[in-house]
Structure formats: C-alpha cells, structure tokens
Write a protein that holds these residues in place. Sequence first.
Motif, PDB file in Angstrom:
ATOM      1  N   ASN A  12       0.827  -1.214   0.000  1.00 49.26           N
ATOM      2  CA  ASN A  12       0.000   0.000   0.000  1.00 49.26           C
ATOM      3  C   ASN A  12       0.860   1.262   0.000  1.00 49.26           C
ATOM      4  N   GLU A  13       1.962   1.231   0.720  1.00 49.02           N
ATOM      5  CA  GLU A  13       2.846   2.399   0.781  1.00 49.02           C
ATOM      6  C   GLU A  13       3.426   2.739  -0.583  1.00 49.02           C
ATOM      7  N   THR A  14       3.770   1.730  -1.365  1.00 47.49           N
ATOM      8  CA  THR A  14       4.378   1.959  -2.688  1.00 47.49           C
ATOM      9  C   THR A  14       3.345   2.153  -3.781  1.00 47.49           C
ATOM     10  N   GLY A  15       2.079   1.797  -3.517  1.00 43.93           N
ATOM     11  CA  GLY A  15       1.038   1.971  -4.525  1.00 43.93           C
ATOM     12  C   GLY A  15       0.994   0.868  -5.559  1.00 43.93           C
ATOM     13  N   PHE A  16       1.678  -0.247  -5.329  1.00 43.08           N
ATOM     14  CA  PHE A  16       1.639  -1.363  -6.269  1.00 43.08           C
ATOM     15  C   PHE A  16       0.246  -1.984  -6.323  1.00 43.08           C
ATOM     16  N   THR A  17      -0.186  -2.351  -7.510  1.00 43.52           N
ATOM     17  CA  THR A  17      -1.270  -3.312  -7.623  1.00 43.52           C
ATOM     18  C   THR A  17      -0.636  -4.697  -7.582  1.00 43.52           C
ATOM     19  N   GLN A  18      -1.471  -5.736  -7.455  1.00 39.44           N
ATOM     20  CA  GLN A  18      -0.907  -7.091  -7.442  1.00 39.44           C
ATOM     21  C   GLN A  18      -0.193  -7.400  -8.760  1.00 39.44           C
ATOM     22  N   ALA A  19      -0.797  -6.967  -9.870  1.00 39.67           N
ATOM     23  CA  ALA A  19      -0.183  -7.218 -11.174  1.00 39.67           C
ATOM     24  C   ALA A  19       1.140  -6.479 -11.306  1.00 39.67           C
ATOM     25  N   GLU A  20       1.204  -5.235 -10.801  1.00 44.02           N
ATOM     26  CA  GLU A  20       2.438  -4.451 -10.906  1.00 44.02           C
ATOM     27  C   GLU A  20       3.542  -5.039 -10.032  1.00 44.02           C
ATOM     28  N   THR A  63      13.010  -8.118  -1.202  1.00 44.56           N
ATOM     29  CA  THR A  63      13.893  -7.338  -0.340  1.00 44.56           C
ATOM     30  C   THR A  63      14.443  -6.125  -1.082  1.00 44.56           C
ATOM     31  N   ALA A  64      14.821  -6.324  -2.346  1.00 44.44           N
ATOM     32  CA  ALA A  64      15.358  -5.220  -3.143  1.00 44.44           C
ATOM     33  C   ALA A  64      14.288  -4.177  -3.450  1.00 44.44           C
ATOM     34  N   LEU A  65      13.076  -4.624  -3.728  1.00 43.33           N
ATOM     35  CA  LEU A  65      12.004  -3.703  -4.115  1.00 43.33           C
ATOM     36  C   LEU A  65      11.523  -2.852  -2.943  1.00 43.33           C
ATOM     37  N   PHE A  66      11.413  -3.472  -1.755  1.00 42.64           N
ATOM     38  CA  PHE A  66      10.832  -2.767  -0.616  1.00 42.64           C
ATOM     39  C   PHE A  66      11.864  -2.253   0.372  1.00 42.64           C
ATOM     40  N   GLY A  67      13.116  -2.698   0.233  1.00 46.25           N
ATOM     41  CA  GLY A  67      14.135  -2.250   1.174  1.00 46.25           C
ATOM     42  C   GLY A  67      13.948  -2.838   2.558  1.00 46.25           C
ATOM     43  N   ARG A  68      13.323  -4.002   2.656  1.00 44.89           N
ATOM     44  CA  ARG A  68      13.083  -4.658   3.939  1.00 44.89           C
ATOM     45  C   ARG A  68      13.415  -6.141   3.797  1.00 44.89           C
ATOM     46  N   PRO A 115      17.918   1.765  -4.715  1.00 52.43           N
ATOM     47  CA  PRO A 115      17.347   3.077  -4.976  1.00 52.43           C
ATOM     48  C   PRO A 115      15.848   3.049  -4.704  1.00 52.43           C
ATOM     49  N   SER A 116      15.273   4.200  -4.392  1.00 49.84           N
ATOM     50  CA  SER A 116      13.829   4.252  -4.185  1.00 49.84           C
ATOM     51  C   SER A 116      13.129   3.919  -5.498  1.00 49.84           C
ATOM     52  N   MET A 117      12.032   3.169  -5.396  1.00 52.64           N
ATOM     53  CA  MET A 117      11.285   2.745  -6.574  1.00 52.64           C
ATOM     54  C   MET A 117      10.106   3.675  -6.802  1.00 52.64           C
ATOM     55  N   VAL A 118       9.770   3.882  -8.049  1.00 47.99           N
ATOM     56  CA  VAL A 118       8.651   4.750  -8.422  1.00 47.99           C
ATOM     57  C   VAL A 118       7.468   3.860  -8.778  1.00 47.99           C
ATOM     58  N   GLY A 119       6.359   4.066  -8.085  1.00 44.06           N
ATOM     59  CA  GLY A 119       5.179   3.245  -8.302  1.00 44.06           C
ATOM     60  C   GLY A 119       3.945   4.051  -8.622  1.00 44.06           C
ATOM     61  N   SER A 120       2.794   3.451  -8.447  1.00 42.93           N
ATOM     62  CA  SER A 120       1.524   4.062  -8.831  1.00 42.93           C
ATOM     63  C   SER A 120       1.242   5.337  -8.052  1.00 42.93           C
TER      64      SER A 120
END
Length: 421
Positions: A12-20, A63-68, A115-120
């Motif tokens: 939810n924080e990154t704005g991803f949909t399940q497909a994304e 881990t790479a996508l969310f930094g966790r 790096p920070s990822m750009v999402g929805s």
Amino acid sequence: MTGNVSLSHAVNETGFTQAELADAVNTYLWNRGHEGTVSDRTVRNWLTGRTRWPHARQREALTALFGRSAGELGFVAPACRQSDTNEGEQPVRRRDFVTAAAGTAAAAPLITARPSMVGSSDVIRLREGLSDLVQLDQSQGGHGELEQLALSGAKRTLELRDQAATQRIRRRLFAIAADYTGIAAWSALDAHRLDHTQTHLARALHLAGMARDPVALFQVWNMYAMLCRQRHDFHQAADSTDAALATTITRRDPMFASLAHARAAINHTHLRDRPAALRALGRAEDALGRAEGSNFARPNWIAFYGPGELSAITAVVMNATGDPDQAEAASHQALSRIPDALRRNRAMATTQLALAQLRQGDIGQACATADTVFGLLPDQALPGRLRSRLDHFQRALTTSAPGSKTSRQWSDRYRLERSRT
C-alpha cells in the motif's frame, strides 16, 4: 489463515497493484538471468498468507524492491529451516560489513544500495501536477511561465523513469511526460509562439510513442492541426486531423471523435469545401451526443470540450462560409453553455459573435460586443490566439466602416489594450 499484514502495508505504501508487483519481481529476476514466473495469483498467495516463505530468489527480489528483509515483510521460514537460515545469514552479513568497511562498496548488502522505486502513488502525484497546470491555462491562457512550468514537470518526470518499479510504470511516466510537454506546446500555441510549439510537439510526439498512449497521441495530432492552421498550411492541418481520427481513442471514446470531427470542419472551411465542413459538424454533433452520459475516464485537458465549444466552432465555420446570421446564433448558444471559469474560451466565442454582428452591418453592436472581451480577461495579457482573432475583427471593421467614429473609438481602445500585453 491470517493475511500477511506487513507485506500488505508495504504494498500500500508503494502503490503497487498485485499485477504491478508481479511485474516488478519478474523484471528483477529477468535482469539477473533468472526465469520470472510470478503471477497475480502468486502475489495474492503472499498477501493472504497462503505462501508463508517464497522461493529464495523471490525473497531477494522483494527485499530489493521494498528495502526490507523477508522477516520484516511478514514472511516466516518453516520451523525446520529457521535455524539453518539464521546460521547461514550471519557469516555473510559479517563478511559484508568487514568488506564494506575496507572500502569495497560492491560487497555491501543489496538492501542498503537499493534506490527508491517509483510506483503508482508517484504516478498519481505527477498527474495532480498536470491538473494544476490545466487550471492555470483555463484561467489565464497560454503564457511563458506556464510553458516553463510544464517543461519542468516533463523533466522531473523523465528523471524518474529509470527508477520505475515495472515496465508498465515506466510507460506511464513517458505518458505523463508527453502530457506535460503537450501543455507546454499548447501554452506556446495559445501565445502564438509557433516555433516553440513546433519544437514541443515534436518532443511530445516522441514521448507519446514511447508510452504507446493513444490519448497523448491524439492530443499531439490535434495541436499539430491547430499549429498548421495558424501557419495557413491547411492541407497539412487536414492530414494532422486525419492522424488524430486514426488513433484508437477515437474509436473507444466518442468525445475524442467529436473533437476531431469538429477540427476537421474548420479544415474543410479553410479549403473552401463547405459541404464537407457541414458534414464534419454533423458527425461531431452525433459523436458528442453519444459521449454525453458516458462514464469514460478522460484527462482533464479535454474538459473544455462539450456542447458550448462545439457551438463556438460552428460559429467559426459559419462566419468563414458566409452565414453570419447562423454564426451569431451559434455564438449566443456557445456563450450560454461555456462555463464562466473558461474565460479565455468565452472571450474567443465573444469575438466570433462580434464578427458575425459586424458582417450583418450592425457596427455599433459589434464594437460593443468586442469591448466586452477585455472585461473577461482583466489585468492580464491577452493570449496570442485571442489577439489574432481581435486583429481579424479590427481589419474587418476598418473595411466595413472606414473612418467612422465608432470604428476609430474601438481601434483606439484595442491599441490601448494591446499596449498592456
């Protein structure tokens, strides 16, 4: 079975949909030479807790996508593997720490270098900036500051494209950059800065193609047609309108088809084909009728177009084809329908009304109507396209009533207003 709350919060924080998110994980794996087999269902199983411990490569990607870490994302290793996992991770982290301290950055853990990822959610914020610029255009018309703000928005958007979480997000960033550049082109066009318009439109066309966005392509070709008309290249304007009509959005949404047919009517008028112009107006009206009441999601830049704007375009066609009485009726209809907030559009329609009255011999009323244009845009520069229409009115006034007191008074007023721009 409880859901994975930690992963849900991260998504939810990154704005991803399940497909994304599935696309993002697969992209990460493909870039590292692995097969990407994550689907919407895979992500759904993670979120519901059905899959409590993804495959090692999938955990690395998350881990790479969310930094966790996987644990911070709510995943739990099977009991029989927890001790092995913990024992195996410690030596690696110690080695990473020692090597990094010695200055070898390549050995640092992946999570710290992410790096920070750009999402929805970022896409939504960028589109909100577009809405602000459209409102500025509607209130003040095209001007240099708006043009520069739009170009800055396009530049900021493109700087983010290499941080896009998925290829889909990357294309959306190209589409937003095309829209920002389109606003810059429109501002230059409205200000009658035609060379700037040409440059911006060429850039916007490239970006729209990269985005594969039919709406952005439509917007560019629509403005190309207007640019060509201002340059009196009417055949090229017709070709550009044909290109706009050929975009897929005109087949899906009749609102865009109506606008394209209305532009085609103006092209036919300049090419002295009155029957074709009237047919195009008929098609525009039919398409607009189908569009009204539909629930298509449309960009806010097209909000200016509706029954009022189509009436204003009808007035342009009728004035140009020698039907000033019909042009006057269409102008009154336009002014009764164009929202008060669209002051520039109302000023353009008012100028057409004044021209129609002038061509019917009512010089006093025509000048009085033209005078009201200045009150619609008080204390601001007249946009270039509006000045061009007022110049046309003044020339027609000088031809119709050379030397008359009314003509001289209006010309003096117009020169005064122009000197303020």
